[in-house]
Write an enzyme that holds these catalytic residues in place. Structure first.
Site, mmCIF file in Angstrom:
data_model
loop_
_atom_site.group_PDB
_atom_site.id
_atom_site.type_symbol
_atom_site.label_atom_id
_atom_site.label_comp_id
_atom_site.label_asym_id
_atom_site.label_seq_id
_atom_site.Cartn_x
_atom_site.Cartn_y
_atom_site.Cartn_z
ATOM 1 C CE LYS A 27 -2.779 0.807 3.781
ATOM 2 N NZ LYS A 27 -2.870 2.203 4.213
ATOM 3 C CG ASP A 319 1.415 0.493 9.595
ATOM 4 O OD1 ASP A 319 1.018 1.363 10.401
ATOM 5 O OD2 ASP A 319 1.766 0.760 8.433
ATOM 6 C CE LYS A 346 0.492 5.016 12.840
ATOM 7 N NZ LYS A 346 1.231 5.684 11.786
HETATM 8 C C1 S3P Z 1 2.937 5.114 6.072
HETATM 9 C C2 S3P Z 1 3.594 5.546 7.203
HETATM 10 C C3 S3P Z 1 3.120 5.249 8.561
HETATM 11 C C4 S3P Z 1 2.180 4.054 8.568
HETATM 12 C C5 S3P Z 1 1.117 4.165 7.519
HETATM 13 C C6 S3P Z 1 1.741 4.260 6.140
HETATM 14 C C7 S3P Z 1 3.467 5.495 4.764
HETATM 15 O O1 S3P Z 1 2.400 6.369 9.051
HETATM 16 O O2 S3P Z 1 1.601 3.892 9.835
HETATM 17 O O3 S3P Z 1 0.278 3.029 7.563
HETATM 18 O O4 S3P Z 1 3.022 4.967 3.739
HETATM 19 O O5 S3P Z 1 4.356 6.361 4.725
HETATM 20 P P1 S3P Z 1 3.144 7.641 9.691
HETATM 21 O O6 S3P Z 1 3.864 8.379 8.629
HETATM 22 O O7 S3P Z 1 2.036 8.448 10.307
HETATM 23 O O8 S3P Z 1 4.076 7.060 10.721
#
Ligand code: S3P
Length: 432
Positions: A27, A319, A346
């Site tokens: 993702k 995550d 989150k």
């Molecule tokens: C992500 C970074 C993380 C993660 C999220 C996806 C990303 O969040 O928890 O599911 O794709 O850069 P944060 O940047 O808030 O730590």
């Protein structure tokens, strides 16, 4: 294991899990490839694009910005118009449930000489955006948020100047937003990270021809470089695979092969925790695709020691912490972690949601302001689980249901579509 209903899913104890699993494209990487392809020059073709609703939200926000996108299953073709190719949208851009979409697109929109508005669903509308608005404002964008720095974000961009920014929180989304905005600034933008976070943006920018370099904790990007459209392949999502890694380890007699899992070292800290605890996970068929490492994982049921997750590993498995907490109940010594207050902001307050639902299953759990501690060798009881509309909570407790006595009901289970639409079908298949 029985599953029914479009909303609630029922699970019972599994005797074993076996078979081979292929996961949706990562993702995080899919969001980045789509956004970068949109501002690159020429066509890009993205294979194994994530089937998640979140990544569709990114595509749906790019289209009103004038980006031509064709999607056939997991192949996405993007006609990039270059750094100056976007046009003002006629209405708000809806990021849905996706924090990555809102925060990373904010970086691109900060560089545009027009006004745009980013909105989200009720969960996203509660999430903090000041962390992205602050650095982008320092670069010269005008950003308005709702009270408390929450969405919607109203962005009037253009004329950016580079900054050197020391990240106050570990966030790859915020880092990426600044690097993306840096593409539109004259000169070198620098981001300094105390704790390294996922580096997919840096890798993809380099692949596409940006002038980017990393030295120790500083990432520097030069603005105005031309990005080139590419043919790209997305590895399988390790954050989706993590549910099956955990399940394969804690359900007795299990033997799973997980194919093409992304193993970028900034994402695979869950393996660095599980293997030394006695988790039988073998990595085979390693290869590199577009600068990203991937491989197959062979997972077998294991006796897990448990222990404390070192704080410095937390950004690399942020995550995965909900499912690791569930797994902790099945270890010898239990599992604990601190330094994870980010989990409170989150898609749900994940520390509270995990603690609440573990207690519903009769487990002993301690909630800290920034972490959790679960006792080991616990017998879980089937219960009704409230995922709080959070995909990772729903999936973590579906795995708990596989080792619980009695029936576990996951309410509103369709939230898994946010990251892994085939989650329940895949679980049913390997559970026979
Ligand atoms: C992500 C970074 C993380 C993660 C999220 C996806 C990303 O969040 O928890 O599911 O794709 O850069 P944060 O940047 O808030 O730590």
């Amino acid at each position: 294991m029985g599953l029914f209903g479009s909303k609630s899913k029922k699970l019972s104890a599994a005797k074993k899990l076996e078979g081979a699993v292929q996961f949706p494209g990562d993702k995080s990487i899919s969001h980045r490839y789509a956004i970068l392809a949109a501002i690159a020059e020429g066509p890009s073709e993205i294979h194994f694009f994530s089937s998640s609703v979140d990544c569709q939200s990114t595509l749906d926000c790019l289209k009103p910005l004038g980006v031509k996108i064709e999607r056939q299953g997991n192949v996405v073709k993007v006609a990039g118009g270059g750094l100056e190719g976007l046009r003002a949208p006629s209405g708000p851009l809806d990021a849905g449930n996706s924090g990555s979409t809102m925060r990373m697109l904010a970086g691109v929109l900060a560089g545009q000489p027009f006004r745009s508005v980013l909105v989200g669903d009720s969960s996203l509308s509660r999430r903090p955006m000041k962390r992205v608005a602050d650095p982008l404002t320092l670069m010269g964008a005008r950003i308005r948020t709702a009270e408390g720095g929450r969405p919607p974000l109203e962005i009037t961009g253009g004329n950016l100047t580079p900054i050197r920014y020391e990240m106050p929180v570990a966030s790859a989304q915020v880092k990426s937003a600044i690097l993306l905005a840096g593409l539109f600034a004259e000169g070198e933008t620098q981001v300094v990270e105390k704790h390294p976070t996922r580096d997919h943006t840096e890798i993809a920018l380099e692949r596409m021809g940006a002038d980017i370099g990393c030295h120790q904790h500083t990432i520097a990007v030069r603005g105005r470089a031309r990005l080139e459209g590419q043919k790209l392949h997305v590895p399988g999502d390790i954050s989706s695979a993590a549910f099956f890694i955990a399940a394969g380890l804690i359900v007795p007699n299990s033997d799973l092969v997980l194919h093409n899992v992304g193993l970028n070292p900034t994402r695979s800290a869950c393996l660095d925790v599980l293997v030394p605890m006695g988790g039988r996970v073998k990595v085979v068929n390693l290869e590199m695709l577009n600068g990203e490492l991937l491989g197959d994982l062979h997972v077998e049921s294991s006796q897990l020691a448990g222990g404390e997750i070192p704080e410095e590993l937390v950004p690399g498995l942020i995550d995965e912490l909900p499912v690791l907490s569930v797994l902790g109940t099945q270890t010898e010594q239990g599992l604990s972690f601190r330094g994870a207050s980010e989990l409170r902001v989150k898609e749900s307050d994940r520390l509270a949601a995990v603690a609440e639902n573990l207690r519903r299953m009769g487990a002993e759990v301690e909630e800290f302001p920034d972490g959790l501690g679960v006792a080991g060798r616990q017998k879980l009881r089937g219960a009704e689980i409230d995922p709080h509309s959070d995909h990772r909570i729903a999936m973590a407790f579906a795995i708990a249901g596989l080792v619980a006595e009695g029936t576990t009901v996951i309410k509103d289970s369709s939230c898994v579509e946010i990251s892994f639409p085939d989650f329940f079908a895949t679980l049913a298949r390997v559970a026979g």
